[in-house]
Enzyme design. Structure first.
Site, PDB file in Angstrom:
ATOM      1  N   GLY A 197       6.963 -20.337   2.257  1.00 20.65           N
ATOM      2  CA  GLY A 197       7.091 -18.941   1.852  1.00 20.65           C
ATOM      3  C   GLY A 197       7.564 -18.821   0.421  1.00 20.65           C
ATOM      4  O   GLY A 197       8.522 -19.483   0.008  1.00 20.65           O
ATOM      5  N   LEU A 229      11.185 -13.769  -2.115  1.00 25.89           N
ATOM      6  CA  LEU A 229      12.491 -13.917  -2.754  1.00 25.89           C
ATOM      7  C   LEU A 229      13.322 -15.032  -2.131  1.00 25.89           C
ATOM      8  O   LEU A 229      13.931 -15.833  -2.835  1.00 25.89           O
ATOM      9  CB  LEU A 229      13.267 -12.604  -2.649  1.00 25.89           C
ATOM     10  CG  LEU A 229      12.793 -11.505  -3.594  1.00 25.89           C
ATOM     11  CD1 LEU A 229      13.624 -10.257  -3.391  1.00 25.89           C
ATOM     12  CD2 LEU A 229      12.873 -11.967  -5.037  1.00 25.89           C
ATOM     13  N   ALA A 230      13.333 -15.104  -0.798  1.00 19.04           N
ATOM     14  CA  ALA A 230      14.166 -16.118  -0.142  1.00 19.04           C
ATOM     15  C   ALA A 230      13.623 -17.514  -0.436  1.00 19.04           C
ATOM     16  O   ALA A 230      14.378 -18.416  -0.815  1.00 19.04           O
ATOM     17  CB  ALA A 230      14.209 -15.863   1.360  1.00 19.04           C
ATOM     18  N   HIS A 240      11.153   3.068   8.523  1.00 17.21           N
ATOM     19  CA  HIS A 240      11.524   3.716   7.260  1.00 17.21           C
ATOM     20  C   HIS A 240      11.102   5.176   7.336  1.00 17.21           C
ATOM     21  O   HIS A 240       9.985   5.472   7.711  1.00 17.21           O
ATOM     22  CB  HIS A 240      10.840   3.018   6.086  1.00 17.21           C
ATOM     23  CG  HIS A 240      11.462   3.355   4.770  1.00 17.21           C
ATOM     24  ND1 HIS A 240      11.346   4.608   4.214  1.00 17.21           N
ATOM     25  CD2 HIS A 240      12.199   2.622   3.911  1.00 17.21           C
ATOM     26  CE1 HIS A 240      11.999   4.615   3.051  1.00 17.21           C
ATOM     27  NE2 HIS A 240      12.526   3.425   2.852  1.00 17.21           N
ATOM     28  N   ARG A 265      18.657   4.778   7.296  1.00 12.94           N
ATOM     29  CA  ARG A 265      17.263   4.989   7.670  1.00 12.94           C
ATOM     30  C   ARG A 265      17.076   5.317   9.147  1.00 12.94           C
ATOM     31  O   ARG A 265      16.213   6.120   9.484  1.00 12.94           O
ATOM     32  CB  ARG A 265      16.468   3.739   7.313  1.00 12.94           C
ATOM     33  CG  ARG A 265      16.384   3.584   5.816  1.00 12.94           C
ATOM     34  CD  ARG A 265      15.775   2.279   5.414  1.00 12.94           C
ATOM     35  NE  ARG A 265      15.709   2.222   3.947  1.00 12.94           N
ATOM     36  CZ  ARG A 265      15.347   1.147   3.267  1.00 12.94           C
ATOM     37  NH1 ARG A 265      15.018   0.052   3.914  1.00 12.94           N
ATOM     38  NH2 ARG A 265      15.313   1.176   1.958  1.00 12.94           N
ATOM     39  N   GLU A 301      14.037 -12.281   5.431  1.00  9.03           N
ATOM     40  CA  GLU A 301      13.808 -11.359   6.552  1.00  9.03           C
ATOM     41  C   GLU A 301      13.588 -12.112   7.854  1.00  9.03           C
ATOM     42  O   GLU A 301      13.833 -11.582   8.935  1.00  9.03           O
ATOM     43  CB  GLU A 301      12.614 -10.441   6.258  1.00  9.03           C
ATOM     44  CG  GLU A 301      12.470  -9.331   7.297  1.00  9.03           C
ATOM     45  CD  GLU A 301      11.366  -8.327   6.989  1.00  9.03           C
ATOM     46  OE1 GLU A 301      10.892  -8.298   5.834  1.00  9.03           O
ATOM     47  OE2 GLU A 301      10.978  -7.593   7.904  1.00  9.03           O
ATOM     48  N   SER A 348      18.167  -5.635   1.558  1.00 10.84           N
ATOM     49  CA  SER A 348      17.268  -6.717   1.963  1.00 10.84           C
ATOM     50  C   SER A 348      17.016  -7.673   0.802  1.00 10.84           C
ATOM     51  O   SER A 348      16.991  -8.886   0.983  1.00 10.84           O
ATOM     52  CB  SER A 348      15.950  -6.167   2.486  1.00 10.84           C
ATOM     53  OG  SER A 348      15.297  -5.437   1.487  1.00 10.84           O
TER      54      SER A 348
END
Lengths: 249, 225, 646
Positions: C12, C15-16, C238, C299, C404, C419
């Site tokens: 992946g 960002l992570a 959302h 949310r 996530e 997140s």
């Protein structure tokens, strides 16, 4: 303008080097449909207008909201993102072709690794000491930030290169996206520390001097990046660098 | 400067290409068209200018160094640049793309025109040598004959306007690629100014053509040998 | 003894994955970065509004401790507190790091980072780069990883999909099996450890705000291999998205952070042009019902309010399930500078200009708070041991998860702009621990017999050969759409046990039909169909985890809302009453007259509910379905209490 059905004429190619061929599909027209949702509809029912079952068309996409840069293709002859190509405002039939300036992988998929390779060549990064917490970044004006932000939205989609008459499948021209990234990194106070290396990287074959100033790049850029301004700016910087090299080295 | 690599050379040559288009070729073109337009003022003034130029000391050296070599270099690199790209103005018919396309087309026209123009003017001069050759009468006679026919007139008008456009638009390209005009509105304004300048140059040349066509000068070329 | 040369596979490139890769490279450990597509195109680019860090540049008195409280309260106290706290404390360092990397964060007049408001907090805590913050963060990390790639530390395998882990006889992960999406062949990569940073599962709903790669397939694969999956039922809806056939496009919470107001015409059937509807005929229901937080309630609250207004009270715009998100009172230049990205998206997809016309929006599936169960090591004082190999490790040793795809930071509901923080935080957190894990391994990957990898590859070769032989009547893409419709109808904002039960049956039906799928394309070269069929299989299993988790959890918590089990918080209830109640309880039974009428009964209901349900849901794969159990939540820092935002 609402139509009951729409026709998609798609240029297909099974593998690199294979002979391209065309398929026509007829689909019901749905509200909010875009080219991607049509291609998805074809996946769900891969039957051509003349009733032949074919393999689903392949294409690249991901975010579907024009920030990832994946789904670039030629739509009715013109390069753009397929996700923002709303069916209601496109001429029927909708003609889909892969980009012509990158090697076709399959159907509408192309190989854009040349663009990423260029980002490596220009040292497209800020040379930070490390990811540990060593305090704040440089303080700089919002005006410069705004300028940088306009450039940093480049999603390596390839529209500017596809539309550029100077960029071809076979030559080594780097193209507007790359030059604009040089400007982007050189704008940052830390990035500017490696300014010369980046300039030298575009003072080569395929570099900034190869630009013919046709300025189609800026017309087709989906993110409205001031590419031609970047080109002129890098033109100026490289000219000065050339003079420096001639005089000081 | 450190060792020039092949990669550096590429950049250097392309810079030279854009530079030679302005200095000296563009400057020469501007003077050439301006001075020739003296013909519209009078034959004597025209003849005087030709004599003045042709009696310059080291003329041949000057011509080789400041005209022939830059022209050859500019043309060769121009064709290289043209063939490196692939025009696409029909698909993307934007103003600047038209300019890009016209720049390449006019470049090719000017090149062809120059082969003819220099073949009929410069080559005899070099062939006969300065001592045997009185430039003014010969050239005036040559032009007289050219502008007697529509073929000649059209050929020259095409050559002149192509050259004027190529220079004016090239001047714009030069200013952009050397980073002298950067912002979009500066670029737009400069484009208008330069194209007007090109138009003036073209009209100067056209005036000379018209003058020759309407009033041929009765003079016979003389060979003092 | 010289240290073994180590290699880690990161799956992946969001960002992570990118931050984990960067951090691991700093330990001079080689990384093979596997991504479905060029990493620059990962789903993290879709994050719009910003990233939270309590730097308090506006003199509001914000602090990481308040950020921590907002985060656990926002998550209805289901998050592990030491981790959530550590994340919030690392926030400022992460922002400074990203700033140093060149992220074009908006700046103040003095040239410092600017912050804006976001949901679930009263502080300006969100750093942002226009309205494309995620994109800008991904690019900065992508650039750093490219730098390590140049230095030979990173090998990128783009256009490769993770299929499964290579697990040895002792249950330890020794590598990963990946599928070359171009050439179509399958390879088993030996590694000392594997990181899954594969994002969320939005695609199980077919239409969500998620990108097309967000199938959750990698997480489901780990689950099918025995990894625990936690809190699956907590799916964030959302409140603000715009409709589309292919995707529901997010309109960032930052629109409300920058003053956007949500309203509907007060009278049903009021079909006037929204600009012609006078103030008194507009129902700003979030502002009226939650005067303190107004449009910036979390949310889950906002989505439920919208649901209530459009479905129960039939006040949706033009009778449709949509409401207005109004920015027309803000100057266009202001919107362009701070929200340009989303203004542009709205303009392009609807043809209308949000600076002139109120946007029409409705809720959409957005984020999964749940994910692969991962471990961490706390030192018992509420601090996280940053060097522990246990941090972010799934229940399969050697298999890690970040971003996530993990589960432990957001509890039952994630706060906006948290997140991006948790993605980068977990990516960075993994680094030191995973390197230590590799050092501590009894044997390196080279000492693992190659037969293990051959066998794993063989298994997947067979699986794909089997998929290509599928020649039934079902179209996999159409079946996916049906799966999505089933979940969208039944497992969304408001959940009912009857419908959830039906959904489980529906999923059985879909699984039965899955067996009758036709593999539409059996070629080898760049053929997405077999890969998609495999993903669909995983998505069906993931849907079961979510549905069954939701069915069994008989309460309301964060994004999981069952009206049947609503505790009916009395009006004018103050959460501090509950703290008071807990305290008084120690000295004898609390008395009814100490509290306003009905409050004590409510607090008792609340307490009993917490006792029963304040637990992490754990799903484990048994007998072709999830077996659900529950684990304690680490509540060592803050006492859980009723949430309230008005």
């Amino acid at each position: 303008m609402t139509r009951e059905t729409i026709a998609l004429k798609i240029k297909r190619q099974d593998a690199p080097g294979a002979k391209p061929y065309w398929n026509v599909f007829k689909l019901p027209s749905l509200p909010h449909a875009n080219v991607i949702s049509c291609l998805q509809e074809i996946q769900r029912n891969p039957v051509t207008a003349d009733g032949k079952t074919v393999t689903p068309v392949t294409w690249d996409c991901n975010c579907l909201e024009e920030v990832c840069g994946s789904c670039t293709m030629r739509i009715n002859g013109r390069v753009r993102q397929a996700c923002t190509a709303l069916v209601d405002i496109l001429e029927d039939p909708i003609v889909l072709e892969p980009m012509s300036k990158f090697p076709v992988v399959r159907d509408l998929q192309v190989d854009r690794s040349r663009m990423f390779e260029n980002l490596r060549k220009i040292k497209g990064w800020i040379e930070i000491d490390g990811s540990y917490d060593i305090g704040e970044g440089p303080v700089f004006p919002e005006k410069i930030r705004e300028k940088a932000y306009a450039l940093s939205q480049c999603m390596t989609c390839g529209c500017c290169l596809e539309a550029c008459p100077q960029f071809t499948l076979t030559n080594d021209f780097m193209g507007a996206a790359t030059f604009s990234q040089v400007r982007y990194f050189n704008l940052h106070p830390t990035g500017a520390m490696n300014k010369e290396e980046r300039l030298e990287a575009v003072m080569k074959s395929g570099g900034i001097a190869d630009c013919g100033n046709a300025q189609v790049c800026v017309e087709v850029c989906p993110k409205k990046i001031p590419l031609t301004e970047s080109i002129a700016e890098i033109g100026r910087e490289t000219t000065l660098q050339l003079l420096k090299n001639l005089v000081l080295k | 400067m450190s060792k020039l690599t092949k990669e550096d050379l590429h950049f250097f040559l392309l810079k030279l290409h854009s530079l030679t288009g302005i200095v000296p070729i563009g400057i020469f073109l501007a003077f050439h068209l301006a001075i020739n337009s003296l013909r519209t003022v009078g034959v004597h003034q025209y003849q005087f200018s030709i004599d003045l130029i042709n009696n310059l000391p080291f003329l041949f050296g000057i011509e080789v160094l400041f005209i022939y070599v830059p022209l050859l270099l500019h043309s060769a690199l121009g064709f290289y640049v043209t063939f490196a790209g692939r025009m696409n103005v029909r698909r993307y018919p934007y103003y600047r793309n038209w300019m890009y396309t016209l720049q390449r087309i006019t470049g090719a026209i000017v090149f062809a025109f120059l082969v003819y123009h220099m073949g009929t003017t410069v080559v005899p001069k070099i062939y006969y040598g300065k001592e045997l050759f009185d430039a003014a009468p010969f050239l005036i006679d040559a032009m007289n004959r050219e502008f007697q026919t529509w073929g000649g007139r059209i050929l020259y008008l095409a050559g002149i306007f192509s050259a004027a456009f190529h220079f004016a638009n090239g001047l714009w390209g030069f200013c952009v690629s050397w980073g002298m005009i950067v912002g979009p509105s500066a670029q737009r304004n400069a484009s208008v100014v330069f194209l007007l300048f090109g138009l003036v140059l073209g009209l100067l040349g056209a005036a000379t053509v018209v003058e020759f066509s309407l009033h041929p000068v009765p003079v016979a070329p003389s060979f003092t040998g | 003894m010289p240290r073994r040369e180590k290699k880690i596979v990161v799956i992946g490139g969001g960002l992570a994955g990118l931050s984990a890769t960067m951090k691991i490279c700093e330990f001079k450990v080689r990384v093979t970065l596997v991504s479905f597509q060029p990493v620059k195109r990962s789903h993290s680019v879709c994050a719009q509004g910003g990233i939270n860090a309590a730097i308090d540049t506006k003199g509001e008195g914000d602090s990481p401790e308040i950020h921590f409280y907002d985060t656990v309260k926002g998550g209805d106290f289901l998050a592990h507190q030491p981790l959530a706290r550590d994340m919030c404390h690392q926030g400022p360092a992460i922002i400074r790091l990203m700033d140093r990397m060149g992220v074009a964060f908006n700046r103040t007049a003095e040239g410092h980072l600017d912050f804006r408001r976001f949901g679930g907090t009263l502080y300006s805590r969100t750093a942002f780069a226009g309205a494309t913050t995620g994109q800008q963060l991904v690019y900065a990390l992508d650039e750093q990883v490219r730098r390590h790639e140049r230095d030979g530390l990173v090998q990128k395998l783009e256009w490769h999909e993770y299929l499964g882990a290579v697990v040895d006889g002792a249950g330890v992960c020794r590598g990963a099996v990946v599928h070359d999406l171009r050439a179509g062949n399958i390879l088993a990569i030996a590694a000392d450890a594997v990181v899954l940073a594969t994002g969320g599962p939005g695609q199980i709903y077919a239409r969500s705000t998620n990108s097309t790669v967000c199938t959750g397939s990698a997480a489901a694969s780990a689950y099918l291999q025995g990894a625990k999956y936690a809190n699956g039922e907590f799916i964030q809806i959302h409140p603000t998205a715009i409709p589309g056939q292919d995707k529901l496009r997010l309109m960032s919470e930052s629109a409300r952070g920058e003053g956007g107001r949500i309203w509907v015409p007060r009278n049903p059937g009021d079909n006037r042009d929204p600009l012609k509807i006078p103030e008194e005929d507009r129902y700003y229901f979030l502002e009226e019902n939650h005067p303190l937080f107004g449009n910036l309630v979390p949310r889950d609250v906002a989505s439920r309010e919208i649901h209530d207004v459009v479905y129960n009270r039939k006040l949706g715009v033009g009778g449709q399930p949509t409401v207005y998100l109004d920015l027309t009172h803000q100057p266009p230049e202001f919107l362009e500078r701070r929200l340009g990205g989303i203004i542009d998206i709205y303009r392009k997809f609807t043809g209308q200009d949000p600076s002139r016309v109120p946007m029409k929006i409705f809720p959409a599936v957005h984020y999964s708070m749940g994910g692969l169960w991962v471990d961490y090591e706390s030192d018992g004082h509420g601090m996280v041991d940053h060097r522990s190999p246990r941090n972010q490790m799934t229940s399969i040793p050697g298999l890690y998860a970040a971003g996530e795809v993990d589960y432990q930071y957001h509890g039952a509901n994630r706060l906006g702009a948290n997140s991006l923080l948790s993605c980068i935080y977990t990516g960075l957190l993994i680094g030191p621990g995973i390197v230590r894990y590799c050092d501590n391994l009894d044997k390196g990957r080279d000492a693992v017999p190659s037969s293990l990898f051959d066998r794993a590859k063989k298994e997947w070769d067979n699986r794909f050969a089997e998929i290509k032989r599928m020649n039934g009547r079902e179209n996999p893409y159409a079946l996916h759409r049906e799966l999505g419709d089933l979940l969208l109808t039944n497992v969304l904002i408001v959940r009912e046990n009857k419908k959830l039960l039906e959904t489980l049956d529906g999923l059985d039906g879909i699984e039965a039909r899955f067996k009758d799928i036709k593999c539409l394309d059996t070629s080898d070269w760049s053929n997405p169909t077999p890969s998609f069929i495999n993903q669909l299989y995983n998505m069906i299993h993931l849907s079961r985890i979510i549905t069954k988790g939701a069915l069994l959890r008989d309460e309301c918590r964060g994004a999981h809302y069952k009206p049947e089990f609503d505790l009916n918080q009395p009006d004018r209830f103050d959460p501090h009453e509950f703290i008071d109640y807990l305290e008084k309880k120690q000295y004898g039974p609390p008395r009814e007259e100490d509290y306003p009428p009905g409050h004590l009964a409510y607090m008792r209901r609340f307490e009993a509910n917490e006792e029963e349900w304040l637990k992490t849901t754990i799903a484990q794969y048994k007998n072709n379905g999830p077996e659900i159990s529950y684990e304690a939540v680490d509540l060592s820092l803050v006492t859980p209490r009723p949430r309230k935002y008005d």
